[in-house]
Design a protein around this motif. Structure first.
Motif, PDB file in Angstrom:
ATOM      1  N   UNK A  45       0.812  -1.210   0.000  1.00 47.22           N
ATOM      2  CA  UNK A  45       0.000   0.000   0.000  1.00 47.22           C
ATOM      3  C   UNK A  45       0.849   1.267   0.000  1.00 47.22           C
ATOM      4  N   UNK A  46       2.157   1.114   0.216  1.00 55.70           N
ATOM      5  CA  UNK A  46       3.054   2.275   0.181  1.00 55.70           C
ATOM      6  C   UNK A  46       3.702   2.345  -1.204  1.00 55.70           C
ATOM      7  N   UNK A  47       3.119   3.163  -2.077  1.00 59.37           N
ATOM      8  CA  UNK A  47       3.625   3.262  -3.450  1.00 59.37           C
ATOM      9  C   UNK A  47       4.239   4.619  -3.751  1.00 59.37           C
ATOM     10  N   UNK A  48       3.976   5.641  -2.911  1.00 59.70           N
ATOM     11  CA  UNK A  48       4.550   6.968  -3.154  1.00 59.70           C
ATOM     12  C   UNK A  48       5.154   7.506  -1.861  1.00 59.70           C
ATOM     13  N   UNK A  49       6.360   8.030  -1.966  1.00 65.21           N
ATOM     14  CA  UNK A  49       7.117   8.482  -0.800  1.00 65.21           C
ATOM     15  C   UNK A  49       7.808   9.802  -1.102  1.00 65.21           C
ATOM     16  N   UNK A  50       7.742  10.734  -0.169  1.00 61.43           N
ATOM     17  CA  UNK A  50       8.505  11.974  -0.276  1.00 61.43           C
ATOM     18  C   UNK A  50       9.441  12.062   0.921  1.00 61.43           C
ATOM     19  N   UNK A  51      10.687  12.415   0.645  1.00 58.21           N
ATOM     20  CA  UNK A  51      11.700  12.598   1.688  1.00 58.21           C
ATOM     21  C   UNK A  51      12.110  14.059   1.629  1.00 58.21           C
ATOM     22  N   UNK A  52      11.677  14.839   2.604  1.00 59.54           N
ATOM     23  CA  UNK A  52      11.881  16.277   2.555  1.00 59.54           C
ATOM     24  C   UNK A  52      12.305  16.805   3.921  1.00 59.54           C
ATOM     25  N   UNK A  53      12.781  18.040   3.927  1.00 60.33           N
ATOM     26  CA  UNK A  53      13.127  18.730   5.173  1.00 60.33           C
ATOM     27  C   UNK A  53      11.986  19.636   5.611  1.00 60.33           C
ATOM     28  N   UNK A  64      12.817  14.777   7.300  1.00 59.25           N
ATOM     29  CA  UNK A  64      14.211  14.678   7.750  1.00 59.25           C
ATOM     30  C   UNK A  64      14.506  15.788   8.753  1.00 59.25           C
ATOM     31  N   UNK A  65      15.100  15.439   9.879  1.00 59.36           N
ATOM     32  CA  UNK A  65      15.452  16.446  10.875  1.00 59.36           C
ATOM     33  C   UNK A  65      16.813  17.061  10.557  1.00 59.36           C
ATOM     34  N   UNK A  90      12.347  13.656  -3.685  1.00 54.85           N
ATOM     35  CA  UNK A  90      13.439  14.000  -2.771  1.00 54.85           C
ATOM     36  C   UNK A  90      13.728  15.489  -2.847  1.00 54.85           C
ATOM     37  N   UNK A  91      13.639  16.159  -1.712  1.00 50.43           N
ATOM     38  CA  UNK A  91      14.035  17.555  -1.607  1.00 50.43           C
ATOM     39  C   UNK A  91      14.563  17.755  -0.190  1.00 50.43           C
ATOM     40  N   UNK A  92      15.849  17.484  -0.017  1.00 44.80           N
ATOM     41  CA  UNK A  92      16.440  17.405   1.316  1.00 44.80           C
ATOM     42  C   UNK A  92      17.555  18.438   1.445  1.00 44.80           C
ATOM     43  N   UNK A  93      17.315  19.446   2.244  1.00 45.79           N
ATOM     44  CA  UNK A  93      18.300  20.503   2.459  1.00 45.79           C
ATOM     45  C   UNK A  93      19.109  20.192   3.718  1.00 45.79           C
ATOM     46  N   UNK A  94      19.960  19.163   3.615  1.00 50.73           N
ATOM     47  CA  UNK A  94      20.831  18.746   4.723  1.00 50.73           C
ATOM     48  C   UNK A  94      22.238  18.565   4.164  1.00 50.73           C
ATOM     49  N   UNK A  95      23.243  18.415   5.001  1.00 51.93           N
ATOM     50  CA  UNK A  95      24.615  18.240   4.505  1.00 51.93           C
ATOM     51  C   UNK A  95      24.725  17.179   3.424  1.00 51.93           C
TER      52      UNK A  95
END
Length: 450
Positions: A45-53, A64-65, A90-95
């Protein structure tokens, strides 16, 4: 030990460690832990995922912390092993090191169809080379604002050459210039065939493309018959020479382009004239989109578009005008005559042929019927049939009734004797026929009495 053996050993070691990892030990909050667990166990059931800050409404959001409590390496690992994911944002503003570890795992995934990576200035195509080359489910790739330069395009284009199913490619807000266009086209066009035959949209907005780059793109895209949308907005180096290249693309017999975006580019009256001339005879482009307040087009330039949509000099020219375009500039910001014709084109009740006939009826209500008399009115039945077909094409009946009455009225005025003779001869022949029928019935009656 060979490299392949070493990589296999490392993968096996990581697999063993992965079995012992607890999700709550590698995430910053309960929500993220649940998401990792679902990815890990291939939740269908998990077909879409966003990884963001930041909080995102796109799919299931892994937030993401900033303190580094989320282990992106393990998140990437489980994404790489997952076979149910279809969309990843993916839009991750981390190191950068943390993001590289995440992409290292994503690089192994083969199920994702929709992939977006935005605002990552340290991105290099090599970080996802295996994913872009060997994931043959990819249909949508968005690498906007990913710091892609001309040198990166070669590796990207080579990878995309193995993706015939690709439909959407977004490379906006990068640093792609003339040499990048050369590389992209040379890799994707081989023996005059496009190695991404199903590519529907190509987005190159806000790059560093100049007139020479547009010429290269236009030449290559002439072989991409499935391409429907091209975005060159905010490439401010494009000038009149570039518009001439686009006009040549419009004239190409294989051009299937339906949308062209030229926002925030100075077009000017000369550019408008060139684009309008290129669209004469084009039956594919429906939307020519530019920022009217920044395009620098005056009444002179708009007159070229007006003439393109409806050339009223002769009936033939009106018929051969463009009946396909539905939008020029921004929404309804052109002159009234341009806006009127664009709305006419967009009407669902009219066929393209009906659109042409409607323009003729409006601008040429009084037909030149001289040719009818030259042919002794032999063409009159064809004219009547033409009026009938216009109704079948969905045209406004009132326009054609007026036009039809005008044609018949002019016919009577030009040849009144022919019309009157035809009337009297018809009635005379009718009287003769009735008289002969009467005599025939009388003879039969006399024979019957005898």
């Amino acid at each position: 030990m060979s490299d392949s053996q070493y990589q296999y050993k490392m993968a096996a070691s990581q697999f063993e460690r992965a079995k012992k990892i607890r999700s709550e030990d590698i995430t910053s909050c309960y929500r993220n832990a649940v998401i990792v667990q679902r990815i890990r166990w291939n939740d269908p059931t998990l077909t879409d995922l966003s990884v963001t800050a930041f909080d995102s409404s796109i799919g299931t959001n892994f937030l993401v912390d900033d303190d580094g409590d989320d282990d992106l390496e393990w998140l990437g690992y489980f994404i790489g092993e997952n076979t149910k994911l279809r969309e990843l944002f993916l839009s991750v503003d981390v190191p950068g090191e943390r993001v590289r570890e995440l992409l290292k795992g994503v690089n192994r995934n083969r199920s994702i169809e929709y992939f977006v990576l935005n605002e990552y200035p340290e991105f290099r195509v090599a970080l996802l080379s295996s994913f872009l080359t060997n994931n043959h489910n990819l249909k949508h790739i968005d690498l906007d604002d990913a710091n892609i330069e001309n040198d990166d395009v070669a590796e990207l284009a080579k990878a995309l050459g193995n993706q015939p199913q690709l439909k959407y490619l977004y490379l906006g807000q990068n640093h792609i210039g003339r040499s990048g266009c050369v590389t992209l086209i040379s890799q994707l066009v081989c023996a005059k065939s496009w190695s991404a035959p199903h590519l529907y949209r190509l987005d190159l907005d806000n790059n560093e493309i100049d007139d020479a780059g547009v010429q290269i793109l236009a030449t290559g895209l002439a072989h991409c018959t499935h391409l429907k949308a091209l975005d060159l907005s905010e490439n401010r180096l494009i000038s009149l020479a570039g518009f001439r290249s686009l006009a040549a693309l419009f004239r190409s017999a294989s051009c299937g382009l339906e949308e062209l975006f030229l926002r925030r580019i100075s077009i000017g009256d000369d550019g408008a004239e060139v684009l309008a001339d290129g669209l004469v005879g084009n039956t594919s482009l429906m939307h020519l989109i530019f920022s009217s307040d920044e395009a620098g087009i005056t009444a002179l330039g708009w007159s070229a578009f007006s003439r393109l949509l409806c050339d009223t000099t002769t009936i033939d020219n009106t018929y051969l005008s463009n009946h396909t375009l539905e939008l020029i500039g921004d929404y309804e910001d052109g002159p009234d005559e341009v806006t009127h014709n664009l709305k006419l084109h967009a009407s669902e009740s009219l066929s393209r042929k009906g659109t042409a006939l409607t323009k003729i009826a409006k601008h040429h209500p009084d037909l030149n019927i001289n040719n009818l008399f030259i042919s002794d009115l032999k063409l009159l039945p064809l004219l009547t049939e033409w009026f009938q077909r216009s109704r079948e094409e969905g045209c406004e009946e009132l326009l054609f009734v007026r036009m039809q009455l005008s044609a018949y009225y002019n016919t009577v005025r030009r040849m009144p004797l022919l019309v009157s003779d035809g009337f009297w001869s018809t009635n005379t022949n009718k009287d003769k026929a009735e008289k002969m029928n009467t005599l025939a019935r009388k003879r039969k009656f006399d024979e019957w009495e005898k």
